[in-house]
Design a protein around this motif. Structure first.
Motif, PDB file in Angstrom:
ATOM      1  N   GLN A  52     -23.667 -10.997   9.331  1.00 33.31           N
ATOM      2  CA  GLN A  52     -24.088 -12.056  10.228  1.00 33.31           C
ATOM      3  C   GLN A  52     -22.861 -12.806  10.730  1.00 33.31           C
ATOM      4  O   GLN A  52     -21.946 -13.077   9.960  1.00 33.31           O
ATOM      5  N   ALA A  53     -22.849 -13.135  11.996  1.00 34.78           N
ATOM      6  CA  ALA A  53     -21.775 -13.924  12.590  1.00 34.78           C
ATOM      7  C   ALA A  53     -22.364 -15.236  13.101  1.00 34.78           C
ATOM      8  O   ALA A  53     -23.542 -15.307  13.452  1.00 34.78           O
ATOM      9  N   ALA A  54     -21.525 -16.251  13.145  1.00 33.17           N
ATOM     10  CA  ALA A  54     -21.994 -17.576  13.570  1.00 33.17           C
ATOM     11  C   ALA A  54     -22.255 -17.653  15.069  1.00 33.17           C
ATOM     12  O   ALA A  54     -23.155 -18.362  15.509  1.00 33.17           O
ATOM     13  N   ASP A  55     -21.451 -16.921  15.852  1.00 31.00           N
ATOM     14  CA  ASP A  55     -21.566 -17.010  17.306  1.00 31.00           C
ATOM     15  C   ASP A  55     -20.823 -15.836  17.943  1.00 31.00           C
ATOM     16  O   ASP A  55     -20.252 -14.994  17.235  1.00 31.00           O
TER      17      ASP A  55
ATOM     18  N   PRO B  14     -28.684 -22.536   4.365  1.00 30.45           N
ATOM     19  CA  PRO B  14     -27.674 -21.479   4.407  1.00 30.45           C
ATOM     20  C   PRO B  14     -27.817 -20.508   3.240  1.00 30.45           C
ATOM     21  O   PRO B  14     -27.476 -19.344   3.340  1.00 30.45           O
TER      22      PRO B  14
ATOM     23  N   GLU C 138     -29.061 -14.572  18.794  1.00 34.39           N
ATOM     24  CA  GLU C 138     -29.148 -15.836  19.520  1.00 34.39           C
ATOM     25  C   GLU C 138     -30.576 -16.356  19.638  1.00 34.39           C
ATOM     26  O   GLU C 138     -30.784 -17.482  20.082  1.00 34.39           O
TER      27      GLU C 138
ATOM     28  N   ILE D 136     -15.847 -16.099   6.243  1.00 32.84           N
ATOM     29  CA  ILE D 136     -16.552 -16.000   4.960  1.00 32.84           C
ATOM     30  C   ILE D 136     -15.648 -15.578   3.811  1.00 32.84           C
ATOM     31  O   ILE D 136     -16.114 -15.226   2.743  1.00 32.84           O
TER      32      ILE D 136
ATOM     33  N   VAL E 201     -24.645 -11.653  16.055  1.00 29.38           N
ATOM     34  CA  VAL E 201     -25.301 -12.951  16.085  1.00 29.38           C
ATOM     35  C   VAL E 201     -26.630 -12.743  16.800  1.00 29.38           C
ATOM     36  O   VAL E 201     -26.701 -12.040  17.809  1.00 29.38           O
TER      37      VAL E 201
ATOM     38  N   ALA F   4     -17.135 -15.398  16.972  1.00 32.39           N
ATOM     39  CA  ALA F   4     -16.922 -14.772  15.663  1.00 32.39           C
ATOM     40  C   ALA F   4     -17.065 -13.254  15.764  1.00 32.39           C
ATOM     41  O   ALA F   4     -16.311 -12.505  15.128  1.00 32.39           O
TER      42      ALA F   4
ATOM     43  N   GLN G  73     -32.412 -22.202  14.257  1.00 26.82           N
ATOM     44  CA  GLN G  73     -31.918 -22.981  13.133  1.00 26.82           C
ATOM     45  C   GLN G  73     -32.410 -22.337  11.838  1.00 26.82           C
ATOM     46  O   GLN G  73     -33.574 -21.961  11.724  1.00 26.82           O
ATOM     47  N   ARG G  74     -31.524 -22.224  10.873  1.00 31.86           N
ATOM     48  CA  ARG G  74     -31.907 -21.710   9.559  1.00 31.86           C
ATOM     49  C   ARG G  74     -32.429 -22.864   8.712  1.00 31.86           C
ATOM     50  O   ARG G  74     -31.946 -23.981   8.814  1.00 31.86           O
TER      51      ARG G  74
END
Length: 137
Positions: free
Chosen positions: A70-73, A131, A123, A35, A121, A76, A127-128
């Motif tokens: 927030q992390a993507a996965d 963004p 899990e 980011i 994250v 991250a 889905q958002r």
């Protein structure tokens, strides 16, 4: 500027004792989380979305907060933890699942001033819808 409409927090302001050391730490973890391209800054301030960081005035104490990014996965979250340790952070919880609710994967660091910084994250989120929401004048 990207602005998020309808969220609880307008901004968070961290005051740090050593701005250069704090910049090294925050720039490293933002890069690890992917980011860093939205970062703005100057000689004695740093801003990313709703987060503003600057140095303490003489005699002023640093802020002490818990802040979660927030992390993507999971990868991250791991990069956040590893990179943050290398950039002067202290371990406050290795990457792993937490018992807060199923799918909550997080890691914790103390920044150079002792703020509890988390990356997680969720899990459960599949889905958002978007963004971000862009507002224009």
């Amino acid at each position: 500027m990207l602005y998020h409409q309808g969220r609880l927090i307008d901004h968070i302001h961290l005051r740090v004792t050593d701005f250069g050391r704090a910049c090294d730490f925050y720039l490293a973890i933002f890069q690890a989380l992917g980011i860093d391209d939205r970062m703005q800054g100057g000689r004695d301030w740093l801003e990313l979305d709703e987060l503003f960081i600057d140095g303490c005035a003489p005699g002023q104490a640093p802020s002490l907060v818990h802040l979660c990014f927030q992390a993507a996965d999971r990868d991250a979250v791991q990069r956040f933890h590893t990179t943050g340790l290398a950039a002067g952070g202290r371990d406050n919880g290795a990457p792993g699942l937490r018992n807060y609710h199923p799918g909550y994967y997080a890691a914790y660091l103390l920044d150079p001033d002792g703020n509890n910084i988390e990356a997680k994250v969720d899990e459960r989120v599949r889905q958002r819808s978007a963004p971000a929401i862009r507002l224009t004048d």
